[in-house]
Write a protein that holds these residues in place. Structure first.
Motif, PDB file in Angstrom:
ATOM      1  N   ALA A 170       0.827  -1.203   0.000  1.00 14.05           N
ATOM      2  CA  ALA A 170       0.000   0.000   0.000  1.00 14.05           C
ATOM      3  C   ALA A 170       0.865   1.257   0.000  1.00 14.05           C
ATOM      4  O   ALA A 170       0.604   2.214  -0.740  1.00 14.05           O
ATOM      5  N   ARG A 171       1.920   1.243   0.827  1.00 13.59           N
ATOM      6  CA  ARG A 171       2.803   2.412   0.909  1.00 13.59           C
ATOM      7  C   ARG A 171       3.532   2.645  -0.403  1.00 13.59           C
ATOM      8  O   ARG A 171       3.600   3.781  -0.899  1.00 13.59           O
ATOM      9  N   GLN A 172       4.078   1.577  -0.983  1.00 17.51           N
ATOM     10  CA  GLN A 172       4.786   1.715  -2.257  1.00 17.51           C
ATOM     11  C   GLN A 172       3.863   2.230  -3.353  1.00 17.51           C
ATOM     12  O   GLN A 172       4.253   3.087  -4.161  1.00 17.51           O
ATOM     13  N   THR A 173       2.649   1.719  -3.391  1.00 16.86           N
ATOM     14  CA  THR A 173       1.697   2.152  -4.413  1.00 16.86           C
ATOM     15  C   THR A 173       1.400   3.638  -4.270  1.00 16.86           C
ATOM     16  O   THR A 173       1.390   4.380  -5.265  1.00 16.86           O
ATOM     17  N   ALA A 174       1.178   4.089  -3.028  1.00 19.24           N
ATOM     18  CA  ALA A 174       0.893   5.502  -2.797  1.00 19.24           C
ATOM     19  C   ALA A 174       2.078   6.381  -3.188  1.00 19.24           C
ATOM     20  O   ALA A 174       1.898   7.449  -3.805  1.00 19.24           O
ATOM     21  N   GLU A 175       3.278   5.927  -2.866  1.00 22.03           N
ATOM     22  CA  GLU A 175       4.462   6.723  -3.216  1.00 22.03           C
ATOM     23  C   GLU A 175       4.612   6.860  -4.727  1.00 22.03           C
ATOM     24  O   GLU A 175       4.886   7.956  -5.242  1.00 22.03           O
ATOM     25  N   LEU A 176       4.424   5.783  -5.447  1.00 19.45           N
ATOM     26  CA  LEU A 176       4.588   5.834  -6.892  1.00 19.45           C
ATOM     27  C   LEU A 176       3.496   6.675  -7.551  1.00 19.45           C
ATOM     28  O   LEU A 176       3.767   7.447  -8.479  1.00 19.45           O
ATOM     29  N   LEU A 177       2.258   6.536  -7.077  1.00 12.52           N
ATOM     30  CA  LEU A 177       1.158   7.307  -7.661  1.00 12.52           C
ATOM     31  C   LEU A 177       1.289   8.800  -7.372  1.00 12.52           C
ATOM     32  O   LEU A 177       0.732   9.625  -8.104  1.00 12.52           O
ATOM     33  N   ASN A 178       2.006   9.126  -6.310  1.00  7.42           N
ATOM     34  CA  ASN A 178       2.222  10.537  -5.965  1.00  7.42           C
ATOM     35  C   ASN A 178       3.597  11.040  -6.389  1.00  7.42           C
ATOM     36  O   ASN A 178       4.042  12.093  -5.928  1.00  7.42           O
TER      37      ASN A 178
END
Length: 334
Positions: A170-178
């Motif tokens: 979840a954290r990695q996904t949020a970082e990449l999307l932002n």
């Protein structure tokens, strides 16, 4: 009427432990007193069961003579430290960690009859989620096929590695999307929007412990100790729900109509229409069956059978299978 029995859950605050508590309540399992146990770090927290908050206690100080059945849903080291002590105290054990080589692996739909031969108290194992899915789907086909070899590609959800792995995805996904820099923590490289071709460290032959575990479990569950099995486990960027691509090599031509009929009639199998295929998110998550689709011959071989399986790795693949084993165990205890 089945008499209630006192039960302990070791690892009650983990993903599988919490799912065990949930399924015991959903299925109205005959629980007398439920003891929730965990490490010192998690002790003191509370978990809801049957409308009550139950306090989680330390496993180190628990007397297993208080219960007749214990689920071990913590890590392999915990199972190796406490499971045999529990059995010696008169408590049967169902281990979900893969840490007990001496425990009999059971999937009720595949080899549940073997429990009747075991003396009590007993050490049992609920296998890896991929092994459960394979056993449920392949057991109904044993009488139809002269199986020579099984090839497996297991696409494993990150929840198979616990809550920390889910948070990491979840954290990695949020970082990449932002558009923020990605710093892997739990995994050794980017997991979001990626595939990892190995789950865990490899031995000198290049195989992981999970792959070797899956081979051994499948042979036991199908009652085929000499079965040739090749396995590759892949970590996929999915939160929940394992999927398995499997190819069976038979010594004779496979009758697809008979295979479909057997799967249609099989317990805990949901056969998908020929023009469709199942997915973890759209079908399996939250469900208690193994979905089977893409039933077909090999491109050039009528002796080959190809299948696509998907199931909820925390429910059917872990907690539900363990509770189903417990149901058989209660009958054995009577």
């Amino acid at each position: 009427m089945t008499q209630p029995i006192d039960i302990a859950i070791v690892g009650a605050t983990g993903s599988v432990g919490e799912t065990l508590v949930q399924i015991l309540e959903e299925l109205d399992f005959p629980v007398g007193t439920l003891h929730l146990l965990a490490s010192m770090e998690s002790a003191g927290s509370s978990v809801m069961f049957a409308g009550r908050k139950l306090r989680v206690r330390e496993v180190d100080s628990f007397d297993f003579a208080q219960v007749r059945l214990a689920f071990f849903a913590a890590g392999p080291a915990v199972s190796r430290s406490f499971a045999e002590k529990a059995r010696q105290a008169g408590c049967s054990v169902i281990d979900l960690s893969g840490g007990l080589d001496q425990a009999l692996a059971l999937v009720p739909e595949a080899n549940g009859e073997q429990l009747a031969q075991q003396p009590l108290p007993v050490l049992l194992a609920s296998p890896s989620a991929a092994a459960v899915a394979l056993a449920v789907a392949l057991a109904p086909l044993k009488g139809l096929l002269d199986i020579e070899r099984v090839q497996v590609m297991a696409c494993l959800a990150v929840s198979s590695q616990g809550r920390e792995a889910v948070s990491e995805l979840a954290r990695q996904t949020a970082e990449l999307l932002n558009a923020r820099p990605l710093e892997p923590r739990f995994f050794d490289r980017q997991m979001a929007f990626n595939l990892l071709g190995r789950v865990g460290g490899a031995d000198e032959q290049g195989h992981t412990a999970l792959e070797r575990r899956l081979v051994g479990e499948l042979r036991v569950l199908l009652g085929m100790p000499a079965l040739k099995v090749s396995v590759s486990c892949v970590q996929v960027p999915v939160f929940f729900g394992d999927s398995v691509s499997v190819a069976l090599q038979s010594r004779r031509a496979v009758d697809l109509a008979a295979v479909n009929a057997a799967l249609e009639a099989a317990e805990s199998v949901e056969l998908v229409e020929p023009d469709d295929y199942p997915t973890p998110v759209g079908d399996a998550v939250g469900q208690d069956v193994v979905y089977v689709g893409r039933v077909r011959h090999g491109i050039d071989e009528d002796e080959q059978l190809n299948l696509w399986l998907t199931t909820d790795n925390l429910r059917k693949g872990a907690a539900l299978n363990a509770v189903q084993v417990a149901r058989l165990l209660i009958k054995h205890m009577a």
